[in-house]
Structure formats: structure tokens, C-alpha cells
Design a protein around this motif. Structure first.
Motif, PDB file in Angstrom:
ATOM      1  N   SER A   1       0.830  -1.206   0.000  1.00  0.00           N
ATOM      2  CA  SER A   1       0.000   0.000   0.000  1.00  0.00           C
ATOM      3  C   SER A   1       0.864   1.256   0.000  1.00  0.00           C
ATOM      4  O   SER A   1       0.608   2.211  -0.756  1.00  0.00           O
ATOM      5  N   GLY A   2       1.917   1.266   0.814  1.00  0.00           N
ATOM      6  CA  GLY A   2       2.796   2.425   0.864  1.00  0.00           C
ATOM      7  C   GLY A   2       3.543   2.645  -0.435  1.00  0.00           C
ATOM      8  O   GLY A   2       3.721   3.787  -0.885  1.00  0.00           O
ATOM      9  N   THR A   3       3.992   1.541  -1.060  1.00  0.00           N
ATOM     10  CA  THR A   3       4.733   1.652  -2.324  1.00  0.00           C
ATOM     11  C   THR A   3       3.823   2.126  -3.445  1.00  0.00           C
ATOM     12  O   THR A   3       4.175   3.029  -4.215  1.00  0.00           O
ATOM     13  N   LEU A   4       2.644   1.529  -3.540  1.00  0.00           N
ATOM     14  CA  LEU A   4       1.709   1.912  -4.606  1.00  0.00           C
ATOM     15  C   LEU A   4       1.220   3.345  -4.422  1.00  0.00           C
ATOM     16  O   LEU A   4       1.150   4.116  -5.384  1.00  0.00           O
TER      17      LEU A   4
ATOM     18  N   ARG B   1      10.430   0.703 -11.291  1.00  0.00           N
ATOM     19  CA  ARG B   1      10.686  -0.729 -11.109  1.00  0.00           C
ATOM     20  C   ARG B   1      10.081  -1.208  -9.790  1.00  0.00           C
ATOM     21  O   ARG B   1       9.429  -2.267  -9.738  1.00  0.00           O
ATOM     22  N   ALA B   2      10.276  -0.454  -8.726  1.00  0.00           N
ATOM     23  CA  ALA B   2       9.657  -0.816  -7.449  1.00  0.00           C
ATOM     24  C   ALA B   2       8.140  -0.777  -7.550  1.00  0.00           C
ATOM     25  O   ALA B   2       7.434  -1.655  -7.024  1.00  0.00           O
ATOM     26  N   LEU B   3       7.636   0.220  -8.257  1.00  0.00           N
ATOM     27  CA  LEU B   3       6.186   0.346  -8.440  1.00  0.00           C
ATOM     28  C   LEU B   3       5.626  -0.834  -9.222  1.00  0.00           C
ATOM     29  O   LEU B   3       4.583  -1.401  -8.861  1.00  0.00           O
ATOM     30  N   ASN B   4       6.316  -1.235 -10.284  1.00  0.00           N
ATOM     31  CA  ASN B   4       5.837  -2.347 -11.111  1.00  0.00           C
ATOM     32  C   ASN B   4       5.814  -3.655 -10.340  1.00  0.00           C
ATOM     33  O   ASN B   4       4.883  -4.462 -10.481  1.00  0.00           O
ATOM     34  N   TRP B   5       6.832  -3.894  -9.512  1.00  0.00           N
ATOM     35  CA  TRP B   5       6.829  -5.116  -8.706  1.00  0.00           C
ATOM     36  C   TRP B   5       5.724  -5.074  -7.657  1.00  0.00           C
ATOM     37  O   TRP B   5       5.129  -6.115  -7.325  1.00  0.00           O
ATOM     38  N   ALA B   6       5.412  -3.882  -7.153  1.00  0.00           N
ATOM     39  CA  ALA B   6       4.304  -3.766  -6.198  1.00  0.00           C
ATOM     40  C   ALA B   6       2.971  -4.071  -6.892  1.00  0.00           C
ATOM     41  O   ALA B   6       2.101  -4.736  -6.303  1.00  0.00           O
ATOM     42  N   MET B   7       2.806  -3.614  -8.121  1.00  0.00           N
ATOM     43  CA  MET B   7       1.590  -3.935  -8.869  1.00  0.00           C
ATOM     44  C   MET B   7       1.509  -5.429  -9.146  1.00  0.00           C
ATOM     45  O   MET B   7       0.458  -6.059  -8.977  1.00  0.00           O
ATOM     46  N   PHE B   8       2.622  -6.005  -9.591  1.00  0.00           N
ATOM     47  CA  PHE B   8       2.673  -7.443  -9.845  1.00  0.00           C
ATOM     48  C   PHE B   8       2.267  -8.216  -8.592  1.00  0.00           C
ATOM     49  O   PHE B   8       1.467  -9.161  -8.653  1.00  0.00           O
ATOM     50  N   SER B   9       2.802  -7.826  -7.448  1.00  0.00           N
ATOM     51  CA  SER B   9       2.488  -8.509  -6.198  1.00  0.00           C
ATOM     52  C   SER B   9       1.013  -8.346  -5.829  1.00  0.00           C
ATOM     53  O   SER B   9       0.388  -9.283  -5.327  1.00  0.00           O
ATOM     54  N   ALA B  10       0.481  -7.164  -6.073  1.00  0.00           N
ATOM     55  CA  ALA B  10      -0.939  -6.940  -5.770  1.00  0.00           C
ATOM     56  C   ALA B  10      -1.823  -7.914  -6.537  1.00  0.00           C
ATOM     57  O   ALA B  10      -2.777  -8.475  -5.992  1.00  0.00           O
TER      58      ALA B  10
END
Length: 280
Positions: A162-165, A238-247
Motif C-alpha cells: 500500500s505504501g509503495t503503490l 521498477r519498485a512500483l511495477n513489482w508492487a503492482m505485480f504482487s498486488a
């Protein structure tokens, strides 16, 4: 897809192609997730079959492919022997694409960057109403913040995502002056190595945003060969994309193969990407 639904999807793809005059003696499952990719032989067509609730996404993907074909973009093409549209059968949306024989090829970073440059140039030549990358981040954030949608996500991991996104997602809204049409998810799994060269597939993720959002899906070395790229923004994306992938992996009904592995690995990649950012 679960086996029962997969059997229905295979039959829907087979029957649709046959009704269109294509010879189908056998079907090979190339990829199975929330939608499936099927190689139909001997006509050598790739059928992409999705539950009908994803009809709009399938139609959008076909429209993107049609427009990019007119500007010679490096993307997989639609099957030329049938009408370029989405067919509906037995609660499935079916689109038919050219099948490309795979070529043994290691993608060098410079070649990957050149693929991006040519694809982004082609995308600038078409007019298309597409969502903003920030809208996709908002959808992912909604999945994370709703415990009913992601009931198995631990509190600490929920706070991380949540914090990253929420934090890094705001970056996309400050860079809109440089926005253009993007592929949306041009990771190595969406690059075909063919005898015709490198081609992007999975065009339903097309969206608007900074080119760094696309570059962040590729190995880190690739961005160094893309002239004018903002490497700090690539790191944040890149951090944002991995956070989306994880979501997506923590959604209640996610059907990605080996989902349990990718749930753990996705969170690890988010942490690693955040820790490696120079501005930490």
C-alpha cells in the motif's frame, strides 16, 4: 484456468477456428493463466481465449494490434485469414493471431533497447484512447487495501504494498508532460524471439505514461541503451511495477501458474527494488 474451464476454452478456440475455415486437428496449450494461449495445428494460428467478462480487454488488444500494424510496429500480428475481431463462444472471448516459430536467441540489452525505441516511435504515430498508468496503480492499490479482495495478504506485507503503490504511484502523475502511449508490461515474457526478429505480445496492457514505466519492466542494463531515459525514474517505476505485480498475485482469484512462488518472490523484489534506489 482450472482444468474444467481449460477444456472448455480449448474447445471454444478449436470450434471458432474451424467455423472460420481454418483446419484444426490438434490444440497445444502454450500458456495457461487467467486466459490461455493455444496453438492450433496444422493451420498454425495462435488463439487467445479469455473468459467473456474480459471481452472489453480482448477487443482493446485487437484494436491496438490493428492500429500498430499500420505503422509497422514490432508486435505480433493478427491472423490475416480471418476478420480481425474478437469472437464470442461458450462464454469465452477468442482472438486469433499469427503463430511465430520461436528462434533460439539471447536478447542483448542493446537489442532490447532498440525494440523499445522502435515500439515507442510507432506508438507515437497512432491515436488511441488508453488509460493512464496511474489508473492501473489505483486499481492495484484497491486490491491491496480491500481485505476481502486479498484476504491472505499479511498486515506487514499489505502495508508495504500500500505504501509503495500510494507513494511511488504519485510519481506518475508528476511526469505527465512527457507521457505517451506505452506497451504497459513489456517484460521479457512478453517478447517473442522469432525468425522475423523480436516482437512484443500481450498488447491489452497498452496505457499512457512516461517511457520509464515501460523500461522498468526490462532488465536494468536495457535502460542504459535508451537515449534520454531518466534512470532515477526507472528505478522508482521498477519498485512500483513489482508492487503492482504482487498486488495481482494476492488477489483471491488469481490464477497465475506457480502463484505461491510468485507471491513470495514478488514481495522480495519489491523490497529489493526499494533498497537499491540511490535516493534512499
Amino acid at each position: 484456468m482450472e482444468q474444467r474451464e481449460l477444456r472448455r476454452a480449448v474447445e471454444a478456440g478449436r470450434a471458432t477456428a474451424r467455423e472460420l475455415g481454418l483446419r484444426v486437428d490438434d490444440v497445444v496449450v502454450v500458456h495457461n493463466s487467467d486466459r490461455v494461449a493455444l496453438r492450433l495445428v496444422p493451420c498454425d494460428v495462435l488463439a487467445r481465449v479469455a473468459p467473456v467478462e474480459h471481452l472489453a480487454d480482448s477487443e482493446f488488444e485487437v484494436e491496438v494490434a490493428r492500429r500498430l500494424a499500420d505503422v509497422d510496429a514490432p508486435v505480433a500480428g493478427l491472423e490475416p485469414r480471418v476478420e480481425p475481431r474478437v469472437y464470442v463462444r461458450d462464454a469465452f472471448a477468442i482472438s486469433l493471431w499469427t503463430y511465430y516459430e520461436p528462434a533460439e536467441q539471447v536478447i542483448a540489452p542493446a537489442d532490447y533497447a532498440d525494440l523499445f525505441l522502435r515500439h515507442h516511435a510507432a506508438l507515437r504515430r497512432i491515436a488511441l484512447d488508453a488509460p493512464h498508468a496511474g489508473d492501473r496503480v489505483a486499481v492495484a492499490l484497491k486490491e491491496v487495501d480491500d481485505r476481502e479482495r486479498s484476504p491472505e495478504l499479511a498486515d506487514a506485507d499489505r502495508d508495504l504494498l500500500s505504501g509503495t503503490l500510494g507513494g511511488l504511484g504519485a510519481v506518475l502523475n508528476t511526469a505527465r508532460a512527457s507521457d505517451q502511449l506505452l506497451h504497459g508490461e513489456p517484460h521479457p515474457g512478453n517478447v517473442l524471439r522469432t525468425r522475423e526478429g523480436l516482437l512484443f505480445v500481450d498488447l491489452a496492457t497498452c496505457c499512457r505514461g512516461p517511457i520509464e514505466f515501460d523500461l522498468a519492466h526490462a532488465p536494468e542494463e536495457v535502460g542504459k541503451y535508451y537515449a534520454g531515459a531518466d534512470h532515477s525514474l526507472i528505478d522508482r517505476c521498477r519498485a512500483l511495477n513489482w508492487a503492482m505485480f504482487s498486488a495481482w498475485r494476492w488477489r483471491r482469484h488469481d490464477q497465475m501458474p506457480d502463484r505461491d512462488h510468485w507471491r513470495v518472490e514478488g514481495l522480495r523484489r519489491v523490497r529489493a527494488a526499494l533498497e537499491s534506489r540511490p535516493e534512499r
